[in-house]
Scaffold this active site. Structure first.
Site, PDB file in Angstrom:
ATOM      1  N   ASP A 122       0.823  -1.352   0.129  1.00 57.94           N
ATOM      2  CA  ASP A 122       0.063  -0.077   0.013  1.00 57.94           C
ATOM      3  C   ASP A 122       0.806   1.312  -0.034  1.00 57.94           C
ATOM      4  O   ASP A 122       0.473   2.342   0.367  1.00 57.94           O
ATOM      5  CB  ASP A 122      -0.837  -0.001   1.344  1.00 57.94           C
ATOM      6  N   ASP A 159      -7.757  -4.456  -3.867  1.00 56.76           N
ATOM      7  CA  ASP A 159      -7.360  -3.149  -3.423  1.00 56.76           C
ATOM      8  C   ASP A 159      -5.992  -2.591  -4.195  1.00 56.76           C
ATOM      9  O   ASP A 159      -5.573  -1.448  -4.385  1.00 56.76           O
ATOM     10  CB  ASP A 159      -7.030  -3.058  -1.917  1.00 56.76           C
TER      11      ASP A 159
HETATM   12  N1  GLY Z   1      -7.348  -1.501   1.540  1.00 58.70           N
HETATM   13  C1  GLY Z   1      -7.893  -2.189   2.769  1.00 58.70           C
HETATM   14  C2  GLY Z   1      -9.197  -1.632   2.907  1.00 58.70           C
HETATM   15  O1  GLY Z   1      -9.990  -1.164   1.817  1.00 58.70           O
HETATM   16  O2  GLY Z   1      -9.942  -1.771   4.034  1.00 58.70           O
END
Ligand code: GLY
Length: 377
Positions: free
Chosen positions: A99, A156
């Site tokens: 991320d 994601d």
């Molecule tokens: N990327 C983790 C979430 O959307 O909670």
């Protein structure tokens, strides 16, 4: 001007003004924090609680949206302060994760694209190199998890790869773009189902990229349809289309968008946490709706005149529903959008709470509708 934008001009302008009024005040009192949520109406500070947390770029990103939309220097200085605070995360290299796109592309990445500063460039390149180093060339995917989960990929991830498209251009080196495209091609085949719903987690064979199994992840169960995962797919795939011009990414974004719009039209344009879950308890996630609205607006910007309004109209219905029911414009509460939910099966403390990316995507959608054309992702 587009007819739907014209008809909703008052809503768009007044919501932007409310964002500016509230965020001027809140950004002053939260200027030394990196917020995730609020407790008793007050922003917490992830710089103290967990500097590597995946959402730690959204506060700076929100400040940059407001800066670009208003040119108020105060927002710039708060964004820059948050970017500097985030440097501590680089010291925890071994706990960082995929991320890094969420964390740095809308913080240092926007700063660099606006002002060209060397420190911001280095932070963003460092993040891009970290993300690229997670690529598995045999499986053709970027691993999402650390540790033993070598083949786990989550939807994601599609929001992290715009960082790689940028790095390719910045370095004049297409390796980053190849990684991003290979990853997007894999995810298109493994995560997007034929009916437009989306798997959250897929475990891929690291030797060849074949699917081993799927998991429900933050949704209700295996095979269900976690709404924020649908939003990551809508926005992530249209972004990959914008960066590459590959038509199949736009088609994927549209397919998931159709599924999303059909589902939210049954629930007043606010998403349930999972579109395939029991009617009770009623669990909703405003953040999924806000993020989807951003993706829908970009789909509208990418298609021809005669199909634009399907996406734009849905985005505006979503934003109006969020604004009418769930936005807090008072000065008693640091957050704006309430009723976000981390995951279907999460602890009570993560259900129906403000979450920073809810505020961020809500503001980004209104920023886009105002006609600001700098793409943050
Ligand atoms: N990327 C983790 C979430 O959307 O909670």
């Amino acid at each position: 001007m587009n007819k739907i934008i014209e008809e909703n001009k008052d809503f768009i302008n007044s919501t932007w003004d409310k964002l500016d009024k509230k965020l001027k005040l809140v950004s002053e009192r939260s200027k030394n924090k990196i917020p995730y949520t609020t407790r008793d109406g007050v922003h917490n500070n992830m710089a103290d609680e967990d500097i590597t947390w995946w959402t730690n770029g959204f506060w700076a990103g929100l400040m940059w949206l407001m800066y670009v939309g208003t040119k108020d220097e105060h927002y710039k200085s708060v964004a820059e302060r948050a970017e500097e605070m985030l440097d501590k995360a680089f010291e925890k290299y071994d706990t960082l994760h995929h991320d890094v796109g969420f964390m740095w592309y809308i913080s240092s990445g926007v700063n660099y694209r606006l002002f060209g500063g060397e420190k911001s460039r280095l932070r963003t390149i460092y993040a891009a190199n970290m993300l690229a180093s997670r690529y598995n060339p045999a499986g053709k995917f970027i691993r999402s998890w650390n540790g033993d989960h070598v083949g786990w990929v989550i939807i994601d991830s599609m929001m992290n790869i715009p960082l790689l498209y940028w790095a390719s251009k910045e370095h004049n080196d297409n390796r980053y773009k190849y990684i991003a495209e290979n990853h997007a091609d894999t995810v298109l085949g493994t995560h997007i189902r034929a009916d437009g719903s989306v798997n959250h987690i897929v475990n891929l064979n690291p030797e060849n990229g074949e699917v081993i199994e799927t998991f429900g992840g933050q949704g209700y169960e295996v095979g269900s349809s976690w709404s924020r995962g649908q939003s990551w797919a809508i926005y992530g795939f249209v972004l990959s289309y914008i960066h590459t011009g590959k038509r199949e990414y736009l088609d994927a974004a549209k397919r998931v968008a159709h599924y999303f719009i059909a589902n939210v039209s049954e629930t007043g344009y606010v998403s349930r946490v999972d579109f395939r879950s029991p009617d009770e308890p009623v669990l909703i996630d405003t953040t999924a709706s806000a993020c989807a609205a951003c993706g829908l607006i970009e789909i509208a910007n990418s298609v021809g005149e005669y199909e634009k309004n399907l996406y734009l109209g849905a985005a505006i219905k979503i934003l109006k529903a969020l604004e009418e029911k769930y936005c807090d414009w008072t000065d008693k509460e640091d957050s704006i959008l309430g009723m976000g939910t981390e995951a279907y099966n999460c602890h009570e403390s993560g259900r129906h709470v403000p979450i920073i990316y809810g505020d961020y995507y809500f503001a980004e959608a209104i920023y886009k509708l105002k006609g600001n054309d700098m793409l943050f992702w």
